[in-house]
Motif scaffolding. Structure first.
Motif, PDB file in Angstrom:
ATOM      1  N   THR A  12      -8.119  -5.878 -15.245  1.00  0.00           N
ATOM      2  CA  THR A  12      -8.696  -5.695 -13.903  1.00  0.00           C
ATOM      3  C   THR A  12     -10.136  -5.194 -13.945  1.00  0.00           C
ATOM      4  N   SER A  38      -3.812  -0.184 -16.211  1.00  0.00           N
ATOM      5  CA  SER A  38      -3.128   1.099 -16.047  1.00  0.00           C
ATOM      6  C   SER A  38      -2.054   0.960 -14.963  1.00  0.00           C
ATOM      7  N   SER A  41      -2.847  -0.410 -11.412  1.00  0.00           N
ATOM      8  CA  SER A  41      -2.978  -1.841 -11.078  1.00  0.00           C
ATOM      9  C   SER A  41      -1.682  -2.620 -11.292  1.00  0.00           C
TER      10      SER A  41
END
Ligand code: A2P
Length: 333
Positions: A12, A38, A41
């Motif tokens: 991301t 992480s 997301s």
């Protein structure tokens, strides 16, 4: 090339998204693709070649028995330190964009135009060099092969995307605040970046250089396999969204004329010579953003030192400085 199961860790982020686009643009032989980031997301979707792919949380067990063969990492140094060995143990080859493993003697530090053969000694982790170092060594390699470089003096003009998505956001936010006459908020950079330049990237060290500057010194030696190259660097953040520029001065053992430099650089892989000052031709970041190559211009012999040569080089830090260098390493594998 046989098709591979590929993971992008930090999918991301500013570089992660470019890794995905670069796999698409270079038509990398992907059997299956997985995206990790992480917990924040996890559950979001990103696209790969028109298909929605879910973002998974990176955990210590996430790669177990998944058959993942190549893992492109760009999730920060701490994440790499913790997870790269676990992912390598699970059978993938990690190509890591952080600085966590770069100077480890057991980890190859690779720029495919310079030292592709080094991938062979990997033990599961290969490091992608610092963005400013990559574009500089791509340009230096053909000059070094011809004239043997002894001294490098480099000043960088580095874009905010080198500090990730938060860096990009901060330049936009501060610019909007300035235009609207509102107070500027400083979060990511040490000082205001909008309408400013900051001669500090990363932290200061005891020798008064920054960590970014010492990366250029040490990584250049490791990539070029030459412990005698003396580099001195000043790294500067500038309010540019995308693309790092560098003013590079070198001294060589054998003189390199402007004409010879143009000939050598024109033939070298990954370089475009953009140098016709009378016609206003030289590279700038807005004109080289989203392109894979390193652009060199303003080539000129020094006025005082017989073997001194100056040039200007520009490259997209998210691509050659990060994502496309990593994908090129995967292509060698
Ligand atoms: P997330 O979006 O979930 O925070 P950038 O360099 O643009 O800031 O991007 C950093 C990337 O690294 C993002 O994809 C971010 O995911 C990811 N990341 C940060 N910390 C972790 C972590 N502990 N585990 C996995 N991915 C992480």
């Amino acid at each position: 090339m046989s098709e591979k199961v590929v993971a992008v860790v930090g999918a991301t982020g500013a570089v992660g998204r470019e890794m995905i686009r670069t796999l698409e643009r270079r038509n990398f032989p992907v059997k299956a693709i997985r995206f990790f980031a992480s917990q924040r997301s996890a559950g979001k979707y990103l696209q790969y070649k028109g298909d929605d792919v879910i973002v998974e949380e990176l955990t210590e067990k996430a790669f177990d028995n998944q058959g993942i063969e190549i893992a492109l990492f760009s999730a920060g140094g701490d994440t790499s330190k913790q997870f790269a060995p676990i992912v390598a143990k699970a059978g993938a080859i990690v190509i890591d964009n952080s600085s966590a493993w770069r100077m480890n003697p057991e980890v190859p530090l690779v720029v495919p135009e310079v030292n592709p053969e080094d991938v062979k000694y990997n033990k599961g982790i290969i490091a992608n060099p610092n963005c400013s170092t990559i574009q500089m060594v791509v340009a230096l390699k053909p000059l070094h092969d011809f004239g043997k470089i002894r001294r490098i003096v480099v000043s960088t003009y580095q874009s905010v995307s080198g500090a990730g998505q938060k860096g990009i956001d901060e330049l936009w936010e501060q610019t909007k605040s300035m235009i609207n006459g509102q107070p500027v908020k400083i979060q990511k950079f040490p000082k205001q970046i909008a309408f400013n330049v900051i001669p500090q990237i990363d932290v200061f060290l005891e020798n008064y250089f920054t960590k970014e500057e010492m990366k250029m010194v040490n990584e250049t030696r490791k990539i070029m396999h030459d412990e005698h190259i003396q580099t001195t660097a000043t790294c500067v953040r500038v309010p540019v969204l995308r693309g790092h520029s560098e003013s590079v001065y070198i001294e060589t053992e054998k003189k390199i004329t402007r004409e010879k430099a143009i000939e050598l650089l024109s033939k070298a892989p990954g370089i475009v010579v953009s140098d016709d000052p009378q016609k206003g031709v030289y590279p700038v970041p807005t004109e080289t953003a989203d392109l894979f190559d390193t652009y060199v211009g303003r080539i000129r012999e020094d006025l005082n030192v017989e073997t001194g040569l100056n040039f200007w080089c520009v490259s997209d830090n998210l691509l050659k400085g990060a994502a496309s260098n990593a994908v090129q390493i995967a292509e060698i594998l």
